[in-house]
Design an enzyme around this catalytic site. Structure first.
Site, PDB file in Angstrom:
ATOM      1  N   LYS A 169      69.889  40.806  68.361  1.00 36.70           N
ATOM      2  CA  LYS A 169      71.100  40.526  69.138  1.00 36.70           C
ATOM      3  C   LYS A 169      70.915  39.316  70.042  1.00 36.70           C
ATOM      4  O   LYS A 169      71.856  38.561  70.297  1.00 36.70           O
ATOM      5  CB  LYS A 169      71.482  41.755  69.958  1.00 36.70           C
ATOM      6  CG  LYS A 169      72.004  42.915  69.130  1.00 36.70           C
ATOM      7  CD  LYS A 169      72.434  44.059  70.024  1.00 36.70           C
ATOM      8  CE  LYS A 169      73.105  45.179  69.224  1.00 36.70           C
ATOM      9  NZ  LYS A 169      72.172  45.823  68.294  1.00 36.70           N
ATOM     10  N   LYS A 213      70.775  46.880  75.838  1.00 43.10           N
ATOM     11  CA  LYS A 213      71.003  47.068  74.403  1.00 43.10           C
ATOM     12  C   LYS A 213      69.745  46.711  73.634  1.00 43.10           C
ATOM     13  O   LYS A 213      69.087  45.707  73.924  1.00 43.10           O
ATOM     14  CB  LYS A 213      72.161  46.179  73.925  1.00 43.10           C
ATOM     15  CG  LYS A 213      73.496  46.508  74.539  1.00 43.10           C
ATOM     16  CD  LYS A 213      74.580  45.526  74.110  1.00 43.10           C
ATOM     17  CE  LYS A 213      74.950  45.671  72.669  1.00 43.10           C
ATOM     18  NZ  LYS A 213      76.110  44.816  72.313  1.00 43.10           N
ATOM     19  N   GLY A 245      74.703  51.297  66.680  1.00 50.02           N
ATOM     20  CA  GLY A 245      75.081  52.701  66.650  1.00 50.02           C
ATOM     21  C   GLY A 245      74.829  53.435  67.953  1.00 50.02           C
ATOM     22  O   GLY A 245      74.759  54.655  67.980  1.00 50.02           O
ATOM     23  N   GLY A 246      74.677  52.685  69.068  1.00 47.15           N
ATOM     24  CA  GLY A 246      74.487  53.325  70.353  1.00 47.15           C
ATOM     25  C   GLY A 246      73.060  53.710  70.651  1.00 47.15           C
ATOM     26  O   GLY A 246      72.765  54.214  71.746  1.00 47.15           O
ATOM     27  N   HIS A 258      87.358  47.842  71.820  1.00 54.61           N
ATOM     28  CA  HIS A 258      86.384  47.430  70.810  1.00 54.61           C
ATOM     29  C   HIS A 258      87.176  47.077  69.553  1.00 54.61           C
ATOM     30  O   HIS A 258      87.695  47.958  68.862  1.00 54.61           O
ATOM     31  CB  HIS A 258      85.419  48.588  70.533  1.00 54.61           C
ATOM     32  CG  HIS A 258      84.342  48.265  69.549  1.00 54.61           C
ATOM     33  ND1 HIS A 258      83.064  48.765  69.642  1.00 54.61           N
ATOM     34  CD2 HIS A 258      84.338  47.498  68.439  1.00 54.61           C
ATOM     35  CE1 HIS A 258      82.331  48.331  68.626  1.00 54.61           C
ATOM     36  NE2 HIS A 258      83.095  47.558  67.882  1.00 54.61           N
ATOM     37  N   HIS A 287      78.592  55.647  72.492  1.00 54.73           N
ATOM     38  CA  HIS A 287      78.646  54.339  71.845  1.00 54.73           C
ATOM     39  C   HIS A 287      78.771  54.440  70.328  1.00 54.73           C
ATOM     40  O   HIS A 287      78.543  53.469  69.626  1.00 54.73           O
ATOM     41  CB  HIS A 287      77.422  53.491  72.219  1.00 54.73           C
ATOM     42  CG  HIS A 287      77.244  53.315  73.699  1.00 54.73           C
ATOM     43  ND1 HIS A 287      78.073  52.529  74.458  1.00 54.73           N
ATOM     44  CD2 HIS A 287      76.349  53.856  74.561  1.00 54.73           C
ATOM     45  CE1 HIS A 287      77.685  52.573  75.732  1.00 54.73           C
ATOM     46  NE2 HIS A 287      76.647  53.377  75.813  1.00 54.73           N
ATOM     47  N   GLU A 321      81.984  42.080  65.619  1.00 52.39           N
ATOM     48  CA  GLU A 321      82.513  42.990  66.625  1.00 52.39           C
ATOM     49  C   GLU A 321      82.726  42.260  67.939  1.00 52.39           C
ATOM     50  O   GLU A 321      81.861  41.516  68.406  1.00 52.39           O
ATOM     51  CB  GLU A 321      81.563  44.172  66.816  1.00 52.39           C
ATOM     52  CG  GLU A 321      81.300  44.927  65.512  1.00 52.39           C
ATOM     53  CD  GLU A 321      80.670  46.280  65.721  1.00 52.39           C
ATOM     54  OE1 GLU A 321      80.433  46.660  66.880  1.00 52.39           O
ATOM     55  OE2 GLU A 321      80.413  46.977  64.724  1.00 52.39           O
ATOM     56  N   ARG A 357      76.589  44.169  56.867  1.00 56.12           N
ATOM     57  CA  ARG A 357      76.681  45.216  55.847  1.00 56.12           C
ATOM     58  C   ARG A 357      78.115  45.716  55.816  1.00 56.12           C
ATOM     59  O   ARG A 357      78.958  45.287  56.599  1.00 56.12           O
ATOM     60  CB  ARG A 357      75.757  46.380  56.194  1.00 56.12           C
ATOM     61  CG  ARG A 357      76.003  46.904  57.615  1.00 56.12           C
ATOM     62  CD  ARG A 357      75.217  48.157  57.907  1.00 56.12           C
ATOM     63  NE  ARG A 357      75.203  48.501  59.316  1.00 56.12           N
ATOM     64  CZ  ARG A 357      76.179  49.142  59.955  1.00 56.12           C
ATOM     65  NH1 ARG A 357      77.275  49.475  59.300  1.00 56.12           N
ATOM     66  NH2 ARG A 357      76.076  49.440  61.226  1.00 56.12           N
TER      67      ARG A 357
END
Length: 664
Positions: free
Chosen positions: A116, A158, A164-165, A208, A235, A275, A292
């Protein structure tokens, strides 16, 4: 052209890919672990290969085993689905080296978005808007805290390698920064094998909104509009819809073009999702790119009329995109909800067990169910607890929402706790129905949608009485002498000389104890419910034989039931009633036992105090991991931890005693 496809995944996504491949004339190979030997995706595929034991690291995550399965079966392509190896650049390169087509982006694109922090630097150069934050490599805790102070609280921790949280924590003050950092790093390492963290300003009350992009090997790219995935817990997405409510055409185009810039900046190929966080002013910020297919891709398929898996296979084989941007149009509205084995009224703890019944609503052009399970399957501790995805389409948002609510009423699951009632409360909430959603939706309306105490209503009492009478009649018929077909016991109608018999049972409904008694005459059951609080209810029910119907005080309702051994699950008028039969109280209960039990099956990750430690109420005592998420067991009151009945790394069963705890 792809002739034989190996699906390196399990569950509903494996079944989804097999279905599309079959329609395209492509042979399929399933892979499975010991826990999935009889799974639906194994039954549907043309061939199946065992990978290894149940833990994902020994099966679905083992690159060498997956490639060996492809070589052994002669597969010329591998589709990774989502999760597991789908965003693993090493796996992509291994496929390339083996001469096997990887149905996904090139390894360089996965690398670029896999971190990220690196992704944010690339997006900055591509002029994609970013949330203020820190995405450097210096992971000294004090340095990270300094950046958090500079950004301003609240901040979001993060995991750079994940999604996926997992490995994500909101931090509201400097006092809690270090403990939150340690927990996030530990969870990230457990989930991704990498604990590199980044920091972002926590955008208050955002939406989101994500953009579906698709690029081919010839440099062409399109965006297939947006999905709103704001309703989340931990999340992780709960409800997704397309298009996003209230988005103007101008904003939709700006977000779509920004997403395409992001894809082209990394040389992307295939299906991907960019996102964004969208604030109330209409400003949007890049969060991450998933390299993906997304779990929620069906809502995009519903509003565009396109099969994204078919697009993936075509692009992976070198074909150009089947449509250009001007050829794509939004057709109506679609929702997707994720049906999970979990307990929403107990902090969304995942549930395990056997699916005694799994009966989805009937599929149609506007109602779709993607699932990888069937009645009799086991929901295990080893994998994600998602049972299915329910997708509904309508000409308008209002119509699609009505179809979704109806489909949820028709969905029947017994054997494990699930979130269907919770989903109905979410989508029927006034704020959701009007499109007023943010990522804090569940927290903002917690008191209304997390109904931890549900009442034993007259309808539910009637359903239990009708079920108990039906079960007793069946027991009588089964115990009747087979040698005498004329025996009155075969009637099972409770007939007797004199007064009709009154039968009574003690039941537990979600922690509420009551005595339900009834007198049955033929099909008619006169019932009474005496609750512990003194509340008395009464009425009549007639369960009609063979028709799946019941008459409740004159109302004609759908009725079906499942025997769970110690009780039953009843489906009546779109409501599920799950209860247990209690044994008679003969004064032998032991109130002296004390201790803390495992809330679910899982693995003990860390013991946080020493035996003999005196602790305060809500103090963390141990951490366990289940279904890829960490859960902390806390002290229920001030007291002393006498001893642990578990060790770090141990796999424990739900309900087993973990801690001998003595309250002050």
């Amino acid at each position: 052209m792809i002739r034989k496809l190996l699906i390196a995944n399990r569950g509903e996504i494996a079944c989804r890919i097999i279905d599309t491949a079959r329609r395209l004339g492509v042979a399929t190979v399933a892979v499975y672990s010991d826990a999935d030997a009889d799974a639906l995706h194994v039954q549907l595929a043309d061939e199946a290969v065992r990978l290894g034991p149940a833990p994902a690291k020994d099966s679905y995550l083992d690159i060498d085993k997956v490639l060996d399965a492809a070589r052994h079966t002669g597969a010329d392509a591998i589709h990774p689905g989502y999760g597991f190896l789908s965003e693993n650049a090493q796996f992509c390169r291994a496929c390339d080296s083996a001469g096997i087509i990887f149905v996904g982006p090139p390894a360089g694109a996965i690398d670029a978005m896999g971190s990220k922090s690196a992704a944010k630097r690339i997006m900055e150069e591509a002029k994609v808007p970013l949330v203020p934050g820190y995405h450097g490599t210096n992971q000294n805790a004090d340095i990270l805290e300094g950046h958090a102070n500079r950004i301003g609280y609240p901040v979001l921790l993060k995991a750079a390698a994940g999604g996926g949280g997992k490995g994500m924590r909101r931090v509201d003050s400097a006092d809690e920064f270090h403990s939150a950092l340690e927990a996030a790093k530990r969870e990230a390492m457990n989930a991704f094998g990498d604990d590199l963290m980044l920091l972002e300003r926590y955008v208050l009350s955002p939406r989101h909104v994500e953009i579906q992009v698709f690029c081919d090997q010839k440099g062409n790219g399109v965006y297939l509009f947006e999905r709103d995935c704001s309703v989340q817990r931990r999340h992780q997405k709960v409800v997704e819809e397309a298009p996003a409510p209230g988005l103007s055409e101008e904003l939709r185009a700006r977000m779509g073009e920004a997403a395409l810039r992001a894809a082209h900046a990394i040389g992307y190929v295939g299906a991907g999702t960019v996102e964004f966080l969208l604030d109330a002013s209409g400003a949007f910020y890049f969060m991450e790119m998933n390299t993906r297919l997304q779990v929620e891709h069906p809502v995009t398929e519903m509003i565009t009329g396109q099969d994204l898996v078919a697009w993936q296979l075509a692009v992976a084989a070198g074909d150009p995109l089947p449509l250009q941007q001007d050829d794509l149009h939004i057709l109506g509205h679609a929702f997707e909800v994720r049906i999970y084995a979990e307990d929403p009224d107990n902090d969304f703890l995942p549930a395990t067990g056997t699916l005694v019944r799994h009966r989805p609503p009937k599929a149609s052009e506007s109602v779709r169910v993607d699932t990888g399970v069937q009645s009799g399957d086991e929901i295990s501790v080893h994998y994600d607890p998602m049972i299915a995805k329910l997708i509904c389409h309508g000409r308008t948002r209002k119509e699609a929402l009505a179809k979704l609510d109806r489909a949820l009423q028709q969905y029947q699951i017994a054997g494990v706790r699930h979130n269907i009632e919770f989903l109905r409360r979410v989508i029927n909430h006034g704020a959701f129905a009007s499109g007023r959603v943010t990522t804090h939706f569940i927290e903002d309306y917690e008191a209304e949608i997390l109904q931890r105490e549900q009442q034993l209503t007259p309808l539910k009492c009637a359903a239990i009485a009708g079920y108990l009478n039906r079960r007793e009649r069946q027991d009588m018929r089964e115990s009747a002498p087979a040698s005498d077909p004329h025996s009155p016991w075969h009637s099972g109608d409770n007939w007797r000389s004199g007064l009709a018999a009154r039968r009574a049972h003690n039941v537990d409904y979600r922690g509420q104890h009551a005595e339900i008694s009834f007198i049955a005459t033929g099909d008619s059951v006169q019932w009474q419910c005496d609750a512990l609080d003194g509340d008395i209810k009464s009425g009549e029910i007639r369960v009609l034989e063979g028709g799946g119907l019941a008459l409740v005080d004159g109302r004609r309702l759908n009725f079906s039931c499942v025997d769970t051994g110690d009780g039953g699950v009843i489906f009546i008028d779109g409501t599920q009633v799950e209860f247990k039969l209690l044994p008679p109280d003969i004064g032998e209960s032991d109130d002296s036992a004390h201790g803390l039990e495992a809330p679910m099956n899982g693995t003990i990750i860390a013991l946080l105090v020493e035996p003999g430690a005196q602790v305060e109420k809500d103090q963390p005592l141990l951490v366990m991991e289940a279904m890829k998420m960490e859960h902390t067991l806390r002290a229920p009151a001030a007291g002393t931890v006498q001893q642990f009945f578990c060790a770090e790394g141990e796999l424990v069963d739900g309900g087993s005693l973990l801690i001998d705890f003595e309250e002050e």
